[in-house]
Design a protein around this motif. Structure first.
Motif, PDB file in Angstrom:
ATOM      1  N   THR A  42       1.027  -1.006  -0.004  1.00  0.00           N
ATOM      2  CA  THR A  42       0.183  -0.004   0.207  1.00  0.00           C
ATOM      3  C   THR A  42       1.086   1.558  -0.159  1.00  0.00           C
ATOM      4  O   THR A  42       0.941   1.886  -0.860  1.00  0.00           O
ATOM      5  N   LYS A  43       2.015   1.444   0.476  1.00  0.00           N
ATOM      6  CA  LYS A  43       2.902   2.411   1.294  1.00  0.00           C
ATOM      7  C   LYS A  43       3.668   2.771  -0.410  1.00  0.00           C
ATOM      8  O   LYS A  43       3.918   3.642  -1.073  1.00  0.00           O
ATOM      9  N   ARG A  45       2.694   1.799  -3.696  1.00  0.00           N
ATOM     10  CA  ARG A  45       1.605   2.388  -4.572  1.00  0.00           C
ATOM     11  C   ARG A  45       1.403   3.934  -4.785  1.00  0.00           C
ATOM     12  O   ARG A  45       1.113   4.400  -4.530  1.00  0.00           O
ATOM     13  N   GLN A  46       0.821   4.100  -2.956  1.00  0.00           N
ATOM     14  CA  GLN A  46       0.896   5.846  -2.746  1.00  0.00           C
ATOM     15  C   GLN A  46       2.698   6.478  -3.033  1.00  0.00           C
ATOM     16  O   GLN A  46       1.931   7.127  -3.675  1.00  0.00           O
ATOM     17  N   GLU A  49       2.323   6.800  -6.981  1.00  0.00           N
ATOM     18  CA  GLU A  49       0.772   7.628  -7.426  1.00  0.00           C
ATOM     19  C   GLU A  49       1.146   8.839  -7.131  1.00  0.00           C
ATOM     20  O   GLU A  49       1.432   9.972  -8.320  1.00  0.00           O
ATOM     21  N   GLU A  50       2.351   8.749  -5.912  1.00  0.00           N
ATOM     22  CA  GLU A  50       2.250  10.740  -5.738  1.00  0.00           C
ATOM     23  C   GLU A  50       3.978  10.450  -6.722  1.00  0.00           C
ATOM     24  O   GLU A  50       4.348  12.102  -6.241  1.00  0.00           O
ATOM     25  N   TRP A 291       9.441   5.156   4.850  1.00  0.00           N
ATOM     26  CA  TRP A 291       8.420   5.724   5.013  1.00  0.00           C
ATOM     27  C   TRP A 291       7.448   5.361   5.499  1.00  0.00           C
ATOM     28  O   TRP A 291       7.170   4.077   6.437  1.00  0.00           O
TER      29      TRP A 291
END
Length: 291
Positions: A42-43, A45-46, A49-50, A291
């Motif tokens: 999840t991290k 992917r974020q 995307e960022e 992160w």
């Protein structure tokens, strides 16, 4: 990268989860066993995307790995396509040119097509794998890196990738050379059909003719798929190093391939002495980036 973004090569067992095509652990009966990995993905992917991570995938994921396991022996057993052209240079001289093309053009199955489209949306990159006569997927070539117009960068990339591949094959004993040896031993240790048992055929086997070794071995689809996965891993590592990426993210430490696998700890240790490479699991990658 000069812009500060992290260049990460994702293995075939992490790319789908890292870019959000699949959710890690979805459908499992014991979610607690993979909670850490699900959080890490999840991290990641974020971060992708960022724009903090630029996702890369090896072309091998979209070519040899995208061919159905039950079809790989037949597909890889096809000879490279070739064409020739003869032109007259002078009254005493003619010029013959030969062009070899891929044996197979791969059409992406839905699962792989979804990864390609998502990678495109995210500005991801497909790292070229250049092997004579190897399967090709034209669709993903638009995601190749933007090399300079005079091809110097592209040629330098290919030279470096070939250099790393030779090191893996000659010094570590892996890659396509290792797989060919397994096929060769299998063919020569089993009865050869009478219509093929002649000196020329045996010489082609001993010389390592790729299509013959793939088409005529007696191994199961499962074992062939395992060998394909190992070739793909080696091509991924060679491309990763040649392009100068920062991290290779994988869940595989060659448990399936054992000591012959390039991602086995012993082989990575040999590789790192020649070519610096950082290999991380998704959890390790998140920890590395804090992160």
């Amino acid at each position: 990268m000069n812009d500060g973004r992290l260049k990460v090569t994702f293995d075939s067992n992490t790319i789908e989860y890292a870019i959000g095509v699949k959710t890690y652990g979805e459908g499992t009966t014991d979610p607690s066993c993979c909670r850490g990995l699900a959080t890490a993905f999840t991290k990641l992917r974020q971060a992708i995307e960022e724009g903090r991570i630029v996702p890369h995938a090896s072309e091998g994921y979209f070519t040899v790995e995208a061919i159905l396991k039950k079809c790989r022996k037949k597909a890889m057993g096809k000879p490279a396509r070739s064409s020739s052209h003869v032109s007259v240079v002078s009254g005493r001289e003619v010029k013959l040119s030969m062009v070899f093309g891929p044996a197979v053009y791969v059409e992406l199955p839905p699962q792989f097509d979804a990864v390609y489209k998502r990678l495109k949306e995210l500005g991801g990159i497909v790292l070229p794998v250049n092997r004579l006569g190897w399967p090709v997927c034209k669709t993903v070539q638009e995601l190749y890196p933007k090399f300079n117009a005079d091809r110097q960068e592209f040629d330098a990339y290919n030279q470096k990738s070939d250099e790393v591949s030779r090191f893996i094959e000659d010094e570590i004993g892996g890659g396509l050379k290792f797989v060919k040896e397994q096929f060769k031993k299998d063919i020569l240790s089993n009865p050869i059909p009478l219509h093929r048992d002649n000196p020329m055929y045996r010489e082609l086997v001993r010389d390592g003719a790729t299509n013959i070794l793939f088409s005529d071995n007696n191994l199961s689809d499962k074992k062939i798929a395992k060998h394909i996965a190992e070739i793909s891993d080696c091509d991924m590592v060679s491309s990763h190093i040649a392009f100068g990426n920062d991290v290779l993210c994988t869940l595989d430490r060659s448990k399936g391939q054992g000591t012959s696998g390039i991602l086995h700890a012993d082989n990575l240790s040999k590789l790192e002495k020649k070519y610096p490479i950082r290999v991380c699991s998704p959890v390790e990658l998140v920890q590395l980036c804090d992160w």
